[in-house]
Motif scaffolding. Structure first.
Motif, PDB file in Angstrom:
ATOM      1  N   LEU A   9      -2.655   0.696  -4.025  1.00  0.00           N
ATOM      2  CA  LEU A   9      -1.845  -0.512  -4.053  1.00  0.00           C
ATOM      3  C   LEU A   9      -0.948  -0.611  -5.284  1.00  0.00           C
ATOM      4  O   LEU A   9      -1.357  -0.291  -6.405  1.00  0.00           O
ATOM      5  CB  LEU A   9      -2.752  -1.746  -4.012  1.00  0.00           C
ATOM      6  CG  LEU A   9      -3.667  -1.862  -2.788  1.00  0.00           C
ATOM      7  CD1 LEU A   9      -4.583  -3.074  -2.927  1.00  0.00           C
ATOM      8  CD2 LEU A   9      -2.861  -1.943  -1.504  1.00  0.00           C
ATOM      9  N   SER A  20      -6.917   2.072   0.535  1.00  0.00           N
ATOM     10  CA  SER A  20      -5.586   1.570   0.201  1.00  0.00           C
ATOM     11  C   SER A  20      -5.281   1.830  -1.264  1.00  0.00           C
ATOM     12  O   SER A  20      -6.074   1.473  -2.141  1.00  0.00           O
ATOM     13  CB  SER A  20      -5.506   0.062   0.475  1.00  0.00           C
ATOM     14  OG  SER A  20      -5.751  -0.216   1.841  1.00  0.00           O
ATOM     15  N   ASP A  43       0.825  -1.209   0.000  1.00  0.00           N
ATOM     16  CA  ASP A  43       0.000   0.000   0.000  1.00  0.00           C
ATOM     17  C   ASP A  43       0.859   1.259   0.000  1.00  0.00           C
ATOM     18  O   ASP A  43       2.092   1.197  -0.023  1.00  0.00           O
ATOM     19  CB  ASP A  43      -1.000  -0.009   1.161  1.00  0.00           C
ATOM     20  CG  ASP A  43      -0.362   0.200   2.532  1.00  0.00           C
ATOM     21  OD1 ASP A  43       0.824   0.591   2.628  1.00  0.00           O
ATOM     22  OD2 ASP A  43      -1.067  -0.018   3.545  1.00  0.00           O
TER      23      ASP A  43
END
Length: 359
Positions: free
Chosen positions: A122, A120, A37
Motif C-alpha cells: 500500500l 496488499s 495497492d
C-alpha cells in the motif's frame, strides 16, 4: 494459627510465583483511510482490508537496502506455510516512502517474493499513509531507521501482537495462530460469571490441537482443561536428567489421587522435544512408569506445541534446559499455583484437593 493448607500453599508459593494468565493487550485502532495497492486500486484500510480479518502487517520501502527484503521474504514463507488450510490471513505491507513508492514500484518489489492472493502493498496520499503508520506503530521520521516490526492482529476479537520481523517464520506463525484463536466474549457477559471466566480461559489456553501417547488428537482447552483441575509439567523421552524421576514421582501423585484422575482431575505432560517425541515414543515412556488413565503425554507439530508451551512458561530452545515446575490449576475458578514437581507427594496431593479452599 496457620492451617496445614495455608502452610502447604505458602511453601509452594514461595518455591515459585503464581502463574500469570493475563497478557497486556495492544490497543490498536485501525483508521479507515483510503490507500492505493500495488495494482492501482483504491482500498480503505479498515473496511476493505482489516475488518473481520486476521492480519499480518509490516512496514517497508522499495529502495531499502537492509531489512525490508529479508523481512518480506520471511512473511512470504509464513504465507506459504499457512497455505489454503484454515481461516484466511490477510497480509499488508505499507510503504514508509510515499514520495518514491508508486503502485508500480510496489508491484515490482512484491513480484520478487511471489506473494499469494490476499497480500496488499500500500501507498497513497502522504497524510493518509502517515495516519495509518502512526496508528499501527510503524511510523518513523527516518525511514532508514525503521524497526523490523510485524503487527499481527485479529480485528474481530481486538487481539494484537507485535513480532520481530527478522525472527523466524515460526514465531510469526505462532502469533497468527494465537490471535486467530481469540474470540471476544459477548459484550453483555458478566465478567465475573462462570461463562465469562470460561471464555477468558478458552482465549488464553487456546484450542490448539495436540496428540497424546495413544495417537488421539485433543483440543487443548476444551478437551483437557475445561471443567477440571489440572496438573501440568514438561518433559521429553530422551531426557537423561530429571524427566524419569519426575515422571515416577508424579505417578505416585496419580496413585494417591486415585479414581479422580480421568474424571474431575487431568494430568498433562507436554513434550519440549516434539521433533523426536512421537506418540509411540511417549507410549513407551509412560509404560515404564505405570501411567494410568487420565494422564496425557502430548506432542504435535512444533508450531502447536510451542504455542502452548509459551502460554504456560515451559518453552525452551534447548530441551535439556526445560523447566521442572508443576502447574496446578483450576480454569473454572482461575486459581493457579506453581510448585517444584519433586515436592513431597502428600503436599502436592493436598494442594490439588484443596486448591479452591478459602485462604
Amino acid at each position: 494459627m496457620m492451617t496445614l493448607l495455608a502452610r502447604v500453599l505458602a511453601l509452594l508459593l514461595m518455591a515459585a510465583p503464581t502463574l500469570a494468565l493475563a497478557e497486556e493487550p495492544l490497543n490498536v485502532q485501525v483508521p479507515d483511510v483510503p490507500l492505493v495497492d500495488q495494482h492501482g486500486r483504491q482500498v480503505r484500510l479498515w473496511s476493505d482490508l482489516v475488518r473481520g480479518q486476521t492480519v499480518a502487517i509490516n512496514f517497508i520501502f522499495t529502495r531499502c537496502k537492509t531489512i525490508c527484503s529479508p523481512m518480506t521474504a520471511t512473511l512470504a514463507r509464513v504465507q506459504k506455510e499457512l497455505g489454503a488450510g484454515g481461516p484466511p490471513v490477510r497480509f499488508i505491507s505499507i510503504t514508509l516512502d510515499v514520495n518514491n513508492d508508486t503502485p508500480e514500484r510496489l508491484g515490482q518489489f512484491a513480484q520478487r517474493f511471489s506473494p499469494g492472493p490476499g497480500w496488499s502493498f500500500l501507498t497513497g496520499e502522504p497524510d493518509k499513509v502517515k495516519e495509518a503508520l502512526v496508528a499501527l506503530g510503524g511510523y518513523t521520521p527516518d525511514k532508514e531507521a525503521h524497526r523490523p516490526l510485524v503487527l499481527v492482529g485479529n480485528a474481530t476479537a481486538g487481539r494484537w501482537l507485535r513480532v520481530d520481523g527478522l525472527g523466524s517464520a515460526s514465531s510469526i506463525l505462532d502469533a497468527i495462530r494465537e490471535v486467530r484463536a481469540a474470540s471476544a466474549p459477548p459484550a453483555e457477559l458478566d465478567v465475573d460469571s462462570p461463562s465469562a471466566r470460561d471464555a477468558s480461559a478458552a482465549r488464553y489456553f487456546t484450542n490448539t490441537e495436540l496428540v497424546d501417547q495413544h495417537g488421539k488428537t485433543h483440543r487443548f482447552y476444551e478437551d483437557l482443561i475445561r471443567g477440571r483441575k489440572v496438573l501440568i509439567n514438561f518433559a521429553f523421552t530422551s531426557c537423561k536428567g530429571v524427566c524419569s524421576p519426575m515422571t515416577k514421582h508424579l505417578a505416585e501423585v496419580q496413585r494417591k489421587l486415585g479414581g479422580r484422575v480421568g474424571k474431575d482431575i487431568t494430568m498433562i505432560t507436554l513434550s519440549v522435544d516434539p521433533t523426536n517425541d512421537s506418540p509411540e515414543s511417549l507410549a513407551r515412556f509412560t509404560k515404564k512408569f505405570g501411567v494410568g488413565p487420565g494422564w496425557y503425554f502430548l506432542t504435535g507439530s512444533r508450531e502447536n506445541i510451542s504455542l502452548v508451551l509459551k502460554k504456560l512458561g515451559g518453552y525452551t530452545d534447548d530441551p535439556n534446559a526445560h523447566s521442572s515446575t508443576l502447574l496446578i490449576g483450576d480454569a473454572a475458578t482461575g486459581m493457579w499455583v506453581k510448585a517444584p514437581a519433586m515436592s513431597f507427594v502428600d503436599n502436592l496431593v493436598y494442594a490439588v484437593e484443596h486448591l479452591n479452599d478459602p485462604r
